[in-house]
Design a protein around this motif. Structure first.
Motif, PDB file in Angstrom:
ATOM      1  N   GLU A 131      -5.574  -6.069   8.609  1.00 48.86           N
ATOM      2  CA  GLU A 131      -4.387  -6.111   7.765  1.00 48.86           C
ATOM      3  C   GLU A 131      -3.544  -5.005   7.580  1.00 48.86           C
ATOM      4  O   GLU A 131      -2.249  -4.863   6.830  1.00 48.86           O
ATOM      5  CB  GLU A 131      -4.621  -6.923   6.442  1.00 48.86           C
ATOM      6  CG  GLU A 131      -5.144  -7.912   7.049  1.00 48.86           C
ATOM      7  CD  GLU A 131      -5.630  -9.186   5.905  1.00 48.86           C
ATOM      8  OE1 GLU A 131      -5.368  -8.496   4.318  1.00 48.86           O
ATOM      9  OE2 GLU A 131      -5.818 -10.434   6.198  1.00 48.86           O
ATOM     10  N   LEU A 132      -4.578  -3.833   7.183  1.00 48.81           N
ATOM     11  CA  LEU A 132      -3.505  -2.252   7.225  1.00 48.81           C
ATOM     12  C   LEU A 132      -3.201  -1.838   8.547  1.00 48.81           C
ATOM     13  O   LEU A 132      -2.445  -0.531   8.176  1.00 48.81           O
ATOM     14  CB  LEU A 132      -4.543  -1.287   6.561  1.00 48.81           C
ATOM     15  CG  LEU A 132      -4.970  -1.359   4.873  1.00 48.81           C
ATOM     16  CD1 LEU A 132      -6.131  -1.254   4.420  1.00 48.81           C
ATOM     17  CD2 LEU A 132      -3.463  -1.791   4.220  1.00 48.81           C
ATOM     18  N   ASP A 157     -12.733 -12.985  -1.203  1.00 49.94           N
ATOM     19  CA  ASP A 157     -11.514 -12.855  -0.507  1.00 49.94           C
ATOM     20  C   ASP A 157     -10.595 -11.936  -1.200  1.00 49.94           C
ATOM     21  O   ASP A 157      -9.459 -11.658  -0.785  1.00 49.94           O
ATOM     22  CB  ASP A 157     -11.708 -14.338  -0.006  1.00 49.94           C
ATOM     23  CG  ASP A 157     -12.334 -14.241   1.311  1.00 49.94           C
ATOM     24  OD1 ASP A 157     -12.732 -13.803   2.192  1.00 49.94           O
ATOM     25  OD2 ASP A 157     -11.794 -15.193   1.756  1.00 49.94           O
ATOM     26  N   ALA A 158     -10.917 -12.421  -2.361  1.00 51.43           N
ATOM     27  CA  ALA A 158     -10.380 -11.825  -3.643  1.00 51.43           C
ATOM     28  C   ALA A 158      -9.715  -9.841  -3.583  1.00 51.43           C
ATOM     29  O   ALA A 158      -9.090 -10.202  -3.691  1.00 51.43           O
ATOM     30  CB  ALA A 158      -9.989 -12.668  -4.898  1.00 51.43           C
ATOM     31  N   ASP A 159     -11.581  -9.704  -4.025  1.00 53.08           N
ATOM     32  CA  ASP A 159     -11.279  -7.586  -3.735  1.00 53.08           C
ATOM     33  C   ASP A 159     -10.357  -8.133  -2.463  1.00 53.08           C
ATOM     34  O   ASP A 159     -10.335  -6.718  -2.956  1.00 53.08           O
ATOM     35  CB  ASP A 159     -12.853  -8.243  -4.230  1.00 53.08           C
ATOM     36  CG  ASP A 159     -13.304  -8.360  -4.848  1.00 53.08           C
ATOM     37  OD1 ASP A 159     -12.645  -8.720  -6.074  1.00 53.08           O
ATOM     38  OD2 ASP A 159     -14.115  -8.421  -5.441  1.00 53.08           O
ATOM     39  N   ALA A 160     -10.770  -7.917  -1.862  1.00 52.67           N
ATOM     40  CA  ALA A 160     -10.494  -7.076  -0.079  1.00 52.67           C
ATOM     41  C   ALA A 160      -8.460  -7.625  -0.720  1.00 52.67           C
ATOM     42  O   ALA A 160      -8.126  -6.554   0.423  1.00 52.67           O
ATOM     43  CB  ALA A 160     -10.667  -8.183   1.006  1.00 52.67           C
ATOM     44  N   ASP A 161      -7.936  -8.835  -0.696  1.00 48.50           N
ATOM     45  CA  ASP A 161      -6.515  -8.751  -0.866  1.00 48.50           C
ATOM     46  C   ASP A 161      -6.487  -7.659  -1.917  1.00 48.50           C
ATOM     47  O   ASP A 161      -5.401  -7.209  -1.459  1.00 48.50           O
ATOM     48  CB  ASP A 161      -6.463 -10.881  -1.642  1.00 48.50           C
ATOM     49  CG  ASP A 161      -6.496 -11.210  -0.234  1.00 48.50           C
ATOM     50  OD1 ASP A 161      -6.625 -10.894   0.679  1.00 48.50           O
ATOM     51  OD2 ASP A 161      -6.324 -12.355  -0.411  1.00 48.50           O
ATOM     52  N   ALA A 162      -7.244  -7.595  -2.914  1.00 46.41           N
ATOM     53  CA  ALA A 162      -6.662  -6.586  -3.834  1.00 46.41           C
ATOM     54  C   ALA A 162      -6.538  -5.282  -3.713  1.00 46.41           C
ATOM     55  O   ALA A 162      -5.604  -4.847  -3.918  1.00 46.41           O
ATOM     56  CB  ALA A 162      -7.528  -6.780  -4.723  1.00 46.41           C
TER      57      ALA A 162
END
Length: 210
Positions: free
Chosen positions: A74-75, A182-187
């Motif tokens: 994603e990066l 998943d929320a941590d990864a998105d953050a």
């Protein structure tokens, strides 16, 4: 800086290392760094998981590895699917504090210290701009060398998806992969995209041109 022919162990570090006899007697293989030897970003974890040890590639082969690989994709730092055993990475390097795995325990402080010359050599040769300590232990170890704060003042959970100014680097702490949702990864991805990659994060330290 060597001419890079392979992403795996591009600096040709000792794959038969026996500095830690107890680890050498039970490991399957040494897991040295993997990735772009000219990368501006380094991810540093604590030690290989069973899957990473089997692959010989850091942060691969299991759910934890897929979380990291998804973040890299994603990066824009990986061209591969998250489940790739040998991901095609660009501008990023993956490594560990301890390069060998004990099946029944974490690496001791002495074992981490025995691996420190490998890690320091990688950091000197790559000269990255951004270091991602993955988990509390990696964050504390890197804080000793690259920040002016006391290591015990850091909390990987609280510092997750933030930027910490280091000595010649910026640290981007990440929670331990076992706790990373998943929320941590998105953050984390959002922070890096919006607050790091969106600006000139390069330090003035005599880097080669790109």
């Amino acid at each position: 800086m060597p001419v890079q022919e392979d992403l795996a162990n591009p600096f040709g570090m000792d794959e038969e290392c026996r500095n830690c006899p107890e680890l050498a007697s039970c490991r399957k293989q040494v897991v040295h760094g993997y990735g772009d030897a000219g990368g501006e970003v380094i991810f540093v974890g604590e030690s290989p998981t069973a899957a990473a040890e089997a692959n010989g590639v850091p942060f691969t082969g299991d759910d934890a590895g897929r979380r990291i690989q998804r973040i890299l994709g994603e990066l824009g730092l990986s061209r591969s699917e998250p489940n790739a055993a040998e991901p095609e990475l660009q501008n990023v390097y993956l490594t560990y504090l301890a390069r060998c795995r004990h099946p029944d325990r974490r690496a001791t402080d002495e074992e981490v210290a025995n691996c420190e010359p490998y890690r320091n050599a990688e950091l000197r040769m790559i000269n990255p701009e951004l270091i991602v300590p993955v988990g509390q232990r990696a964050l504390e170890e890197l804080a000793i060398e690259y920040t002016t704060r006391a290591p015990e003042s850091f909390d990987a959970d609280e510092e997750h998806a933030t930027t910490v100014r280091g000595r010649g680097f910026e640290l981007l702490p990440m929670k331990d992969l076992a706790d990373l949702t998943d929320a941590d990864a998105d953050a984390f991805v959002e922070h890096v995209r919006e607050n790091v990659f969106s600006r000139d994060y390069r330090q003035t330290k005599g880097r080669r041109s790109r």
